[in-house]
Structures are given as structure tokens and as C-alpha cells.
Design an enzyme around this catalytic site. Sequence first.
Site, PDB file in Angstrom:
ATOM      1  N   CYS A  13       0.848  -1.194   0.000  1.00 54.50           N
ATOM      2  CA  CYS A  13       0.000   0.000   0.000  1.00 54.50           C
ATOM      3  C   CYS A  13       0.879   1.237   0.000  1.00 54.50           C
ATOM      4  CB  CYS A  13      -0.940   0.015   1.214  1.00 54.50           C
ATOM      5  SG  CYS A  13      -0.088   0.236   2.798  1.00 54.50           S
ATOM      6  N   CYS A  16       3.468   1.641   2.653  1.00 50.05           N
ATOM      7  CA  CYS A  16       4.712   0.898   2.403  1.00 50.05           C
ATOM      8  C   CYS A  16       5.667   1.738   1.555  1.00 50.05           C
ATOM      9  CB  CYS A  16       4.421  -0.411   1.683  1.00 50.05           C
ATOM     10  SG  CYS A  16       3.379  -1.557   2.602  1.00 50.05           S
ATOM     11  N   ASP A 439       9.390  27.190 -32.369  1.00 50.39           N
ATOM     12  CA  ASP A 439      10.403  27.538 -33.356  1.00 50.39           C
ATOM     13  C   ASP A 439       9.742  27.537 -34.739  1.00 50.39           C
ATOM     14  OD1 ASP A 439      13.012  27.870 -34.496  1.00 50.39           O
ATOM     15  OD2 ASP A 439      12.982  25.744 -35.003  1.00 50.39           O
ATOM     16  N   ASP A 648      13.060  21.546 -32.436  1.00 48.58           N
ATOM     17  CA  ASP A 648      13.570  20.299 -33.021  1.00 48.58           C
ATOM     18  C   ASP A 648      14.488  19.531 -32.082  1.00 48.58           C
ATOM     19  OD1 ASP A 648      15.931  21.710 -33.046  1.00 48.58           O
ATOM     20  OD2 ASP A 648      15.951  22.035 -35.204  1.00 48.58           O
ATOM     21  N   ASP A 652      17.457  24.033 -30.527  1.00 46.52           N
ATOM     22  CA  ASP A 652      16.574  24.651 -29.546  1.00 46.52           C
ATOM     23  C   ASP A 652      16.765  24.090 -28.135  1.00 46.52           C
ATOM     24  OD1 ASP A 652      15.148  26.276 -31.478  1.00 46.52           O
ATOM     25  OD2 ASP A 652      14.282  24.415 -32.196  1.00 46.52           O
TER      26      ASP A 652
END
Length: 770
Positions: A13, A16, A439, A648, A652
Site C-alpha cells: 500500500c 509501504c 520555433d 527540433d 533549440d
Amino acid sequence: MTKKKFSVTGMSCSACSAAVTRAVEGAEGVTSAAVSLLTNSMVVEYDESVVSDLAICDAVKRAGYSASPGVVRESGVTAEDAEYEKRKKRLIISAALCVVLMYITMGHMIGLPLPPFADPHGAGLAPAIYAAIQFALATPILIVNFHFFTDGAKAAFRGAPNMNTLIAVGAGASYIYAVYVTVRIFIAAAAGGEAHTMTGELYYESAAMIPVLISLGKTLEGRENRKTTKAITALLDLTPDTAEVERGGEIFTVSAELIEKDDVVILRAGGRIPCDGVVISGDGTADESIITGESVPVDKSEGDAAVAGSLFTSGFCKMKATRTGEETTVSKIASLVEDAASSKAPVQKLADKISGIFVPIVIAIAVITFAAWMISGAGFHRSLGYGICVLVISCPCALGLATPTAVMCGVGRGAKHGILIKSADALETLGKAEVILTDKTGTLTTGETEVSDVVPFGDNDINEVVRLAASLEEKSEHPIAKAIVKYAADAGIAPCGTEDYAAFAGGGVEAKIEGRPFRIGNAAFVSELSGGIGEDVLSTVEKLAREGKTPVVLAGEDGSVGAVAVRDGIKESSPRAVSLFKKLGCSVVMLTGDNKITAEAVGKETGIDAGDIISSVKPEGKDRVVASVADGSFAGDGRKRVTVMIGDGVNDSPSLARADVGIAVGAGADVAIESADVVLTRDDLCDGARALMLSRAVMRCIKQNLGWAFFYNVLLIPVAAGALSALGVTLTPMISAAAMSLSSLCVVTNALRLTRWDPVKAEKKIGSDA
């Protein structure tokens, strides 16, 4: 710093996972630990000069769980599959016994017959036999499910109680009290007393039904969870087990795992491509839908790239292997999906904090509930029932599954459509996007520059302009230069040699041709050589720029020779993508190094407002523009905005990293772009808008799950504690166990809706509720 993934076992759970997180982050040298309950894994960032992998595993072990470096993904039977099968067997055995037990305990209440010797209301030893049969049926059920007790006790002794602790306390208290009542019944029956008056206090059915119903819920939950991880296993299963490899002129069939880089792999129609590579001979077609999301086959011939997992639909090819094993595109995608599921969205942090203290609080509430009802005179039997109800109904399983199930389903579905999201953090932030910065070259446009116009001035002809321009640009690597050289080659015009060649950044190129100096570049640069640019030349340049073209001027000492314009075509999908972003409530800003006139022409074609175009921006300055948009200085209002940069992924990179979310578009097989948070494998800007839609769909699901998990406990804990008993509304331990299991199942089932997410349907909904 090192970031590594570990396998973790033994978690049941969110309490844990919270305990594992605390244990690992408490180790010296560990910066952070992200633990995933869904995938039973964790990603740890640490200083390997301070702490080792073994020390991290020891920290997990001290917390009561097991860990090992690395996560081994397998197609076929996994450890999780084996555990699921064991859980099913335990459930079948205990459920079969439980059905008989429920008949014995509840059957007579609805008129079902019981043998006279086991009549709970009978005389003599009948009540004792009735209690003994229940003991004989309930005890094996608890033995089969004894892991709840051992795991729960270990967690309690470590000071980090979890779901199993609550189950162990609830079922254990019921069983111990039932055994106590059984002893009393036997003593009373032996003494000839009224033993039948105590049979109603037996709690064997609750003691047995609690672990059985929890096991049923966990088994169903496990089955649904396996569906959420299907995105990973389905990808891995696409890679064939064997492949044909040509070595030394002979063809061998080898295991796909044994393919080495530069091996020659044989591709035949109908088979799966076993690794990434490049076709060196032959031709055919391949279905690359696992990468691009498009099922239309792609032609393959010499020099074309081939992607692992793709279906080679027709033809015959030989391919040189370039990436094998874990380096293939399909493996990287699987890793991205898994990493995203292991990460935590910011919205999950509140759930993690609550989970860390939830179980001790629940135990305290259960004790207070028991004590309050005892003080009120409700009696031990009734008070114990309320206390057990509180324990059982409050297990925090749903909290731990709310985010990872939705994230796993969402990123898996995105991967199927060529949208690779690297983390839950990026997934959440993307949905809040306000400004999309994109861009121009290669993102809005095709990135394939070609000559569109050649305009001669004076007595010069087109061929002379092309010859001189190609001669000047032959040595340049600039895209415009390459386009001009290619145009000349296609026209059969050979460039001539140059002398005193010199390139000027941001200006152009200068060289001597046949002893005479020439320049090609922007108007300001060229005018320095020719002593000025005429009005006719300037008007021609402006006209070409307004048409969305990029013009350069060619001139010698005697004046302008001509102008050459190149054009980067608009992608067919760009106008639609801009429209989708706007419908999603985002403003779209274009960044480009082109001049204002050219940029505005592109903006007009794509639907970007003139006020949202930033031109003449050099690559190194784009990240500063992104920052100015984010902090509000660009708009002038100082309001911070959530920014998404789309580019791209190469030129960039700084701006992708600067934005709140960076999206690399058209990355194809290069799925590991470090600077991007989201990678779009197709060269389609619309996928950026679809990623935003997917993000919002996932976040809606997460909020629904967390809302359900929180309010479920907030509403039902008081009911379980008997707060509405005056109105006749009470719960039994059995109903509480079923309700707790239902909570987790609802969360997982809700998340599975995302596996049916369809970008086409999502686009149709835009404008109404997006």
C-alpha cells in the site's frame, strides 16, 4: 550525482512506499527517491562516492522490504505474474472454505437447514459443535492468508504500520475474541448451562471474511494493474526472439539478444525487425506504427533507417545493425514509459504525506472508537465490531494507486500515438500550459529550404546570377547556401572557383570570382561592397520577404547583380496545430531568426497573430525570450505564465530546457533527447496539441482518483465508527472489507479508461469542454 533504478518487493500500500521513501532518503548521500507502488520500483538520485547500491538496498531492507539494483523487464512470465498466480490460488482455497463458513454462520438466518447436532440454538453440545465447526473452517483461512499477519506485525514493530497491519489487527482481534467465546461456550455446554446465548458473539465469519475480501480486492486490483503495465510489455513483445544474421557470407539464425552492432541482419516479409539499423541493400515496406502511431507502411530502400519492433510487411532487405538490446528505440520508449510511471506528479505529494501518517492515525481512531462505545455501555461485542470496521475500511491502498495507475495508462496510450512523456511532473505541468512558444524552421515549416525565385538586375541573366551565387556559396554550410548550390546543380550550372573566400556571421559571404570581388548576403552587408543598394533592389527584397521567402542579394563592385529567394515550406499540419492550441486556451508565440517581414508572412499562413511573433532572434537568445514570456516581462504585466517550448531538440536545446515543458517535435527514432520533457516521434505539430489534451485527460483522472480516495475515507470512517447508528446505518467488518477493496478497484478501473483515449475524439471535444 547518479540516478539509478531499483526493484522493490514486499510493498502492499501507499504506507509501504512512503516507508521505503523515508528509509532511502534518510541514507547519507541520497538526494531523492521516487518509489512506485504500481511498478514495484524506485528511482534514486545519489552521490555514488558517498553511498553505494548495496547501502541503498540495506536501507530498504531495514525498512522491512527487499530491493535490488536495476529493473529487469521481461516478456513472458514475470515475478509479478507468479505472485498474481499465487494470490489467485490462496483466494480460491480460502474462498471455498469461506463459502461453507458463511453457510454455517448465516444460513439458518435465511431459513437454510443446519443439522440438529450443530444447531446454534439447540441444547446440550450443539452450540459447542456449531462453534467448533466455525473454528475448524476459519483457522485454515487465516493460515492460508497468514502473510497479512506476518507482514503487518513486521511493519508495526518497525514503527511503520501499513495496510497489512490494519488487516492483521482487525482480523486477529475478531479471531481471538471468537476463540475466547468458543472456550466459554464449551465450558457452559459441559456444565449444562445456556451455551446457545453466546453463539451470536462468535466473530469467525468476520475474521475469515476480512482477509478473503481483501485478497479478492487485491487479486482484481492486480489483474487491472497488469493491464496498466501492458504498454511496456506490449512494446517489448514486439521484438522477435530470433533473427537471421549474415556473417562471413553465411546466414545464421541467432537469438535477437546476440545481435551485435554492425551485424548484417536479413529482413523478410512478415517478420519483425529485431534491432535498429540502416538498409544496405534491397527494398520493401515496414509498418512503423509503434513509433509514429501511423499504420500506413513506409517504403524502405538503401540508406533508409529501420526501427526495432516494426513489422516488415513486404520485400527483402539487408540491414546493418546500429542499435541493439537496451539501446533500440523500442527499449528506450519502454524505459520512458516505465520511468514516467515511477515518477510522481506534484499533486501526489499531498497523498504521500497523508499516507505516511495515515495508518497510525487510523489505529488511534479505532482504539478511541472502541473505548468510546465501551464507555457508552454498548458492550464488548458491539464496541469491538465498530473498532474493527474502522481498521478495515481505512486501508490507504487507493491513495497509493491514484496517481501511478493514471500516469501509466496515460503515458502508455501517448506512446502508442507517438507522444513520449518523460515524467509525471511534465505531464501535470503540460496540462496547465498558457503560452506555446514554437520555433519556425523545422517546426512550423518543413525545414527543407529550396530556391523559390531568382531575380536578375540590369543586363544580367538568371543563369549568370545562379552561377555566381553558387560559386560564392559552395564552401558554406548554411541552409540557404546549400539550397542555392543544389538549385545550380539541378539546373546543370557548374560553379567556378573562388579566391580570398571569407564568411561573415550574420552577414553573408565574400570572395573573388575571376579576379573580381563579389558578396552575397543581406542588403546591409552587400551594400558595403557595392556602395549602396538601389530602391528597385530594396523593393524587390521587401516584396519577396512579404511572401514569406528569405531573400539574399548578390552584388559586385559595380552594383547589384541579382537576388535569390529561398523558401522553407509551411507544414500542412501547422495551421491546424495553431488553431488547436488556441482552442485549448493557449496563446501561440513564434520565435525565429528571420526578419520581421518574412516571419509575419509565415505567421499569417499559420494563424499566429502578428503581436505574438518574435523575429530576428538568434538561437542562443531564444532561452532569454522564453524566460521573458514566463515571467511576464514580454507581455509587460509581470504575471508569470506556464510556458511550453516546441522545437527540433537540437538547436533549440537551451530554450527547451528553459521552458516549464520542452517538447521536441519530429524526433523520429531519437527518443532520448535530454533537453526535452516530451518527445514527439512524428513530424507533426498537432501532436503537441494532442499531448496537451492527453495531459489534461490524465490530470482529470488523477484528481478524480485522489478525490475519491480522500473523500471515501473521510466519509466512511465516521460511518464505520458508528456515528450514524442512531439512524440505523451501521457497517459490519465484512461490509467494511468489501468496501475497502471496492475503493481500490474503482481507482484502477477509472484509470483504465485512459487506455481508450483517442486523439481524434479528443479533438472533436475541443471547443465544448476543453
